[in-house]
Design a protein around this motif. Structure first.
Motif, PDB file in Angstrom:
ATOM      1  N   GLY A 216      35.807  55.999  66.821  1.00  0.00           N
ATOM      2  CA  GLY A 216      36.860  55.428  67.649  1.00  0.00           C
ATOM      3  C   GLY A 216      36.689  53.947  67.929  1.00  0.00           C
ATOM      4  N   THR A 363      47.518  61.843  68.485  1.00  0.00           N
ATOM      5  CA  THR A 363      47.805  60.432  68.702  1.00  0.00           C
ATOM      6  C   THR A 363      46.903  59.880  69.798  1.00  0.00           C
ATOM      7  OG1 THR A 363      49.446  60.748  70.458  1.00  0.00           O
ATOM      8  CG2 THR A 363      50.237  60.915  68.175  1.00  0.00           C
ATOM      9  N   ASN A 364      46.987  58.567  69.976  1.00  0.00           N
ATOM     10  CA  ASN A 364      46.245  57.937  71.080  1.00  0.00           C
ATOM     11  C   ASN A 364      47.125  57.794  72.317  1.00  0.00           C
ATOM     12  OD1 ASN A 364      47.974  55.889  70.358  1.00  0.00           O
ATOM     13  ND2 ASN A 364      46.376  54.482  69.648  1.00  0.00           N
ATOM     14  N   ALA A 369      42.733  62.551  72.268  1.00  0.00           N
ATOM     15  CA  ALA A 369      42.075  61.930  71.113  1.00  0.00           C
ATOM     16  C   ALA A 369      40.718  61.363  71.508  1.00  0.00           C
ATOM     17  CB  ALA A 369      42.964  60.834  70.530  1.00  0.00           C
ATOM     18  N   ALA A 370      40.660  60.692  72.651  1.00  0.00           N
ATOM     19  CA  ALA A 370      39.386  60.149  73.119  1.00  0.00           C
ATOM     20  C   ALA A 370      38.402  61.266  73.437  1.00  0.00           C
ATOM     21  CB  ALA A 370      39.607  59.269  74.349  1.00  0.00           C
TER      22      ALA A 370
END
Length: 437
Positions: A216, A363-364, A369-370
């Motif tokens: 990331g 998606t972010n 996602a994180a």
């Protein structure tokens, strides 16, 4: 075991829950990079969080893991479990509450083993949140296995000279000091070869070869925060040692157990947040003519998540209770069990949450996602999952007794014969079937 929350503390938890949701989570969006909570020179971020930290202190919730003489509340692990599952919902929350790793563990080391001068120079600023620190232990060729460490420190006159390399020294680029684990006696047994030294980061000879990024991070923008460090004849005074010569492993263990269980506590909070997102999603989105919540596959995901999360949370609370109420070391296997289960529960719940969110999930534009990108690191932090599985297995087999004779102790024909012999005076020569009748 009693996991009861007293009413006064519940009020504090309610305040924390609202505060983290309304004040800390927005900071995650404003300053989202991995290194942001540790960059004390980021004036904008520090200006934003300073009043939040003061609000936490006004509530008496700053650094609650520390004893009162160090500015904390001296809370036991059970209370910390309830607090950390709230803090785990936000990346910035631990910094805003004075409980960010690795500073918490480093503060505990300094409190337990530091001299008065070291406490004044390093511990107090760390407790105040004005500096951050690094635990420099793992090595490129050895990972976290101290038996394979080669970075050494040797005495020359009234100084220790450190030579070697360390890998994945988190936050080194922002740290005011490093706590370095180095071999000081090559001939000693494995667990007595190393010592722990506190080293200011402006000491000549410290070279950050590079700041290693993780999943990331953008390599083009040098976002990595895990230092690959070369110690090139770094000199520190003899009193830089924490604990005695050869006690590095002992000092490390004093911080790692607490760190592991606090990771587990915060993971409960991360999973709770992902589960709440799942629940919102399934009653908001329709497909095939009905809500997601009405599809059996989705219901299975919700049910599995609720059950698994409750099981894991209870394991963490039990571990915290044992740490608080039983002799030192009694919770060792439970801590390892928390560590082993942590990555799997996090993986399974976040994966389901991503699946239920469909394209949004990858998606972010959501926190998922994180969360997903943080999973591999969670399985490796404070020792790989596999190491802790071995520890758990050994703990359960260490006191197991082998069966006597050819058959297992639960062998039914053998037990049948023994039962008939035991009650022969009553049953006479009856068979098992006749005895049952």
């Amino acid at each position: 075991m009693d996991f009861t929350i007293d009413p006064e503390f519940q009020i504090k938890l309610n305040w924390m829950r609202d505060f983290v949701k309304n004040e800390c989570e927005p900071i995650d969006i404003l300053f989202p990079h991995h290194g942001d909570p540790y960059d004390t020179k980021n004036a904008k971020a520090r200006a934003v969080i300073a009043p939040l930290q003061e609000a936490v202190k006004a509530q008496g919730l700053w650094a609650c893991h520390l004893d009162p003489h160090l500015g904390g509340k001296g809370y036991g692990q059970l209370k910390l479990a309830y607090m950390n599952e709230i803090l785990g919902r936000s990346y910035w929350a631990p910094t805003i509450f004075g409980t960010a790793a690795p500073d918490t563990g480093n503060a505990e080391i300094l409190a337990m083993f530091g001299t008065d001068d070291q406490k004044a120079r390093y511990l107090q600023p760390l407790l105040d949140g004005t500096i951050v620190s690094t635990f420099s232990m793992t090595e490129p060729q050895a990972g976290a296995d101290p038996k394979e460490f080669v970075c050494r420190a040797y005495q020359e006159g009234n100084e220790w000279v450190i030579e070697g390399e360390k890998w994945f020294s988190s936050n080194a680029r922002y740290a005011a000091f490093l706590i370095v684990m180095a071999v000081t006696d090559l001939d000693a047994p494995a667990h007595s070869r190393m010592s722990m030294l506190v080293v200011p980061t402006d000491t000549p000879g410290i070279e950050i070869v590079r700041n290693v990024g993780t999943i990331g991070d953008d390599p083009a923008h040098d976002e990595g925060i895990h230092g690959y460090i070369r110690y090139n004849k770094v000199r520190v005074p003899l009193d830089a040692m924490l604990g005695g010569p050869g006690e590095g492993f002992k000092v490390a263990q004093a911080r790692l157990g607490g760190g592991r269980v606090h990771h587990a506590m915060r993971t409960v909070g991360k999973c709770q947040r992902a589960f709440e997102m799942m629940q919102e999603r399934v009653v908001s989105r329709r497909t095939q003519g009905k809500l997601l919540a009405d599809h059996q596959f989705v219901q299975g995901m919700i049910a599995d998540t609720a059950i698994e999360l409750e099981q894991y949370r209870l394991l963490v609370l039990k571990t915290a209770w044992v740490i608080d109420n039983e002799p030192h070391g009694a919770a060792r296997t439970l801590i390892a069990m928390c560590k082993v289960a942590m990555a799997k529960i996090y993986h399974d719940i976040v994966q389901r949450a991503i699946q239920i969110h469909g394209s949004y999930g990858v998606t972010n534009e959501t926190p998922l996602a994180a969360m997903w990108m943080g999973l591999p690191s969670l399985a490796l932090a404070d020792g790989p999952t596999e190491v802790h599985k071995v520890q758990v297995a050994k703990a359960f087999t260490r006191h197991a007794k082998p069966s006597v004779g050819l058959f297992p102790s639960e062998h039914i024909p053998t037990r049948r014969d023994a039962a008939l012999a035991k009650y022969a005076d009553i049953l006479g020569g009856a068979s098992v079937l006749e005895a049952a009748e």
